[in-house]
Design a protein around this motif. Sequence first.
Motif: not given
Length: 188
Positions: A107-108, A144, A164-169
């Motif tokens: 998720r990045q 991001g 940049y890592t996304v916080n959503q699952a």
Amino acid sequence: MNERTHIRTGFRRGTRAAVAAGLVLATVAVVGGCARGHGRGGFIGGIGGGSDHTVSAPSYSYSPTPDPYETPTYEPSYSPSPTPETFDPDGRSDVDGSGCDYSESLRQFSYTVSVTNPSTSDTFSYDMAVNWMKAKPADGKAYGLHQRSIVVGPGDTETYTARYTVNQASVGQFWFTCQITRAQKTRM
């Protein structure tokens, strides 16, 4: 015998007289021809007469030969002085990006950034900002942001990977672009 001798002598005298008379006539003819003149021509060799002759003077051109002992003159040549390096605080023209990507497992977002310092004498610090932007529709929304400062020496290139890592699952399907939105440059 005297008579024969006399005749021979007379003959010789007669020959001499004839030759002398011929010379006198030739001289008179030459002098007469020259004195008469033709107005249009001149006299060229031999006995002048009925034909007109034109004499033209030969033409010459003169080009001076350089004196081998004369010191040649030289024009001084000047090379332009090097132009001073210009400083532009916006360093985005010094930056290049490649590998705009998104990893579903991590998720990045990722983007490889290369910063090249064009100066031959100065070291610069680049305050960088990389944004991953929504592409469809391109409404100006950012997914991001990555910020970093990097120092680059004269003529050197530094490369790093912005992440940049996304916080959503789960993010679902989306389109995005990578943009270098800032590369503020300062002298060190």
